[in-house]
Design an enzyme around this catalytic site. Sequence first.
Site, PDB file in Angstrom:
ATOM      1  N   GLY A  15     -35.721  68.317 -23.939  1.00 41.54           N
ATOM      2  CA  GLY A  15     -34.501  68.731 -24.629  1.00 41.54           C
ATOM      3  C   GLY A  15     -34.314  67.950 -25.924  1.00 41.54           C
ATOM      4  O   GLY A  15     -34.757  66.811 -26.042  1.00 41.54           O
ATOM      5  N   ARG A  76     -41.273  73.204 -23.654  1.00 37.08           N
ATOM      6  CA  ARG A  76     -41.813  72.810 -22.346  1.00 37.08           C
ATOM      7  C   ARG A  76     -43.273  73.258 -22.308  1.00 37.08           C
ATOM      8  O   ARG A  76     -43.619  74.310 -22.850  1.00 37.08           O
ATOM      9  CB  ARG A  76     -41.044  73.509 -21.216  1.00 37.08           C
ATOM     10  CG  ARG A  76     -39.529  73.334 -21.306  1.00 37.08           C
ATOM     11  CD  ARG A  76     -39.075  71.983 -20.805  1.00 37.08           C
ATOM     12  NE  ARG A  76     -37.633  71.805 -20.911  1.00 37.08           N
ATOM     13  CZ  ARG A  76     -37.002  70.677 -20.671  1.00 37.08           C
ATOM     14  NH1 ARG A  76     -37.679  69.609 -20.310  1.00 37.08           N
ATOM     15  NH2 ARG A  76     -35.693  70.581 -20.786  1.00 37.08           N
ATOM     16  N   ASP A 107     -37.452  61.367 -19.309  1.00 36.49           N
ATOM     17  CA  ASP A 107     -38.436  60.932 -18.312  1.00 36.49           C
ATOM     18  C   ASP A 107     -39.612  61.892 -18.163  1.00 36.49           C
ATOM     19  O   ASP A 107     -40.718  61.479 -17.877  1.00 36.49           O
ATOM     20  CB  ASP A 107     -37.774  60.647 -16.956  1.00 36.49           C
ATOM     21  CG  ASP A 107     -36.962  61.808 -16.429  1.00 36.49           C
ATOM     22  OD1 ASP A 107     -36.974  62.887 -17.035  1.00 36.49           O
ATOM     23  OD2 ASP A 107     -36.306  61.637 -15.379  1.00 36.49           O
ATOM     24  N   THR A 130     -32.206  61.430 -25.136  1.00 39.05           N
ATOM     25  CA  THR A 130     -31.507  62.341 -24.229  1.00 39.05           C
ATOM     26  C   THR A 130     -30.033  61.984 -24.246  1.00 39.05           C
ATOM     27  O   THR A 130     -29.695  60.792 -24.222  1.00 39.05           O
ATOM     28  CB  THR A 130     -32.053  62.274 -22.786  1.00 39.05           C
ATOM     29  OG1 THR A 130     -31.136  62.937 -21.906  1.00 39.05           O
ATOM     30  CG2 THR A 130     -32.224  60.839 -22.307  1.00 39.05           C
ATOM     31  N   ASP A 132     -27.942  62.303 -21.907  1.00 41.24           N
ATOM     32  CA  ASP A 132     -27.438  61.909 -20.583  1.00 41.24           C
ATOM     33  C   ASP A 132     -27.402  60.408 -20.357  1.00 41.24           C
ATOM     34  O   ASP A 132     -26.761  59.929 -19.415  1.00 41.24           O
ATOM     35  CB  ASP A 132     -28.279  62.557 -19.472  1.00 41.24           C
ATOM     36  CG  ASP A 132     -28.037  64.049 -19.361  1.00 41.24           C
ATOM     37  OD1 ASP A 132     -27.007  64.517 -19.887  1.00 41.24           O
ATOM     38  OD2 ASP A 132     -28.873  64.747 -18.760  1.00 41.24           O
ATOM     39  N   ASP A 134     -29.622  58.487 -19.138  1.00 34.73           N
ATOM     40  CA  ASP A 134     -30.076  58.225 -17.766  1.00 34.73           C
ATOM     41  C   ASP A 134     -31.485  57.654 -17.696  1.00 34.73           C
ATOM     42  O   ASP A 134     -32.210  57.863 -16.727  1.00 34.73           O
ATOM     43  CB  ASP A 134     -30.005  59.519 -16.933  1.00 34.73           C
ATOM     44  CG  ASP A 134     -30.833  60.646 -17.532  1.00 34.73           C
ATOM     45  OD1 ASP A 134     -31.353  60.509 -18.659  1.00 34.73           O
ATOM     46  OD2 ASP A 134     -30.956  61.696 -16.875  1.00 34.73           O
ATOM     47  N   ARG A 176     -26.276  66.212 -15.129  1.00 37.28           N
ATOM     48  CA  ARG A 176     -26.689  66.787 -13.839  1.00 37.28           C
ATOM     49  C   ARG A 176     -26.850  65.707 -12.774  1.00 37.28           C
ATOM     50  O   ARG A 176     -26.449  65.872 -11.635  1.00 37.28           O
ATOM     51  CB  ARG A 176     -28.004  67.564 -14.015  1.00 37.28           C
ATOM     52  CG  ARG A 176     -28.401  68.420 -12.818  1.00 37.28           C
ATOM     53  CD  ARG A 176     -29.633  69.259 -13.103  1.00 37.28           C
ATOM     54  NE  ARG A 176     -30.797  68.441 -13.390  1.00 37.28           N
ATOM     55  CZ  ARG A 176     -31.398  68.406 -14.579  1.00 37.28           C
ATOM     56  NH1 ARG A 176     -30.939  69.117 -15.589  1.00 37.28           N
ATOM     57  NH2 ARG A 176     -32.464  67.649 -14.783  1.00 37.28           N
TER      58      ARG A 176
END
Length: 328
Positions: A15, A76, A107, A130, A132, A134, A176
Amino acid sequence: MPKTIKKVGVLTSGGDSPGMNAAIRSVVRTCAYHNIECIGIYRGYQGMIEGDFKEMGPRSVNNIVNKGGTILKSARSSEFRTPEGRKKAHEHLVKAGIDALVVIGGDGTFTGGLLFNSEFNFPVMGIPGTIDNDIFGTSHTLGYDTALNTVVDVIDKIRDTASSHNRLFFVEVMGRDAGHIALNAGIGAGAEEILIPEEDLGLERLLESLQKSKASGKSSSIVVIAEGDKIGKNVFELKDYVEANLPEYDVRVSVLGHMQRGGSPSCFDRVLASRLGVKAVESLLEGKSSYMVGLQSDKVALTPLEQAIKGKTEIDRELLRVSDIMST
């Protein structure tokens, strides 16, 4: 003896996130500063398989530090998951004379880079991109700060209409598997409740909290929900549940979606991207490989890629406590 690096390839995969272009710019200009070549690889690992390369110099990255998304595009690649696909990618890199890679992403991107390094002993350095936040080994990933500012700005606008109509708004944000955006933006925007995957608030406690808000004289409420929160199957079912149990509330839902991934990066993300790009290239020149560059206690530091992939980021417990106090 580490091999001499004369040409570095840079790609963005997975992303997109604000700050990726600033990181590309930093990698390109750091290469130029050290008199080595830089090659842009379009469409991530898929572009690597197809040899979709373009030489990049300092002037080719003019005026991109302020742009969201990624000029190198992202895709992707199921083919890169196969040994045949990775072999093809390696052949293209060797043919182009590329000696090392800087991969910008999350990741999934790092997993691909680590695998590629182990199969071909090819130097790889990762930059975390990213929204997020994370990724283990860095307090901030590229795009996270910008996404927070976007979310807070939108919630401020939603609050205007919530107050005008005495409404309860459920605002769903990205996250998510991690509630960093929801927790920080929720506190920043003054949300009455924040629902995140790491903490199961429970339906009864949510109802209790909303009832307390109503009784204390609040005429409108904002509940920020991370998309991965487990309290209901989805935000719309949660809305139906609250309306059935608290009919005095007029409930609306706003799903912010991909607007959180767009927009011009914040100053923080631009500076972070610049710092990480410099460190990524210079670490490769020092003979290092299979690391992620990240921010730890405001210092740029290296974390082994394997650790960055497998390590788990923790939610800030103190922020949870602050959130509870602020919702009083």
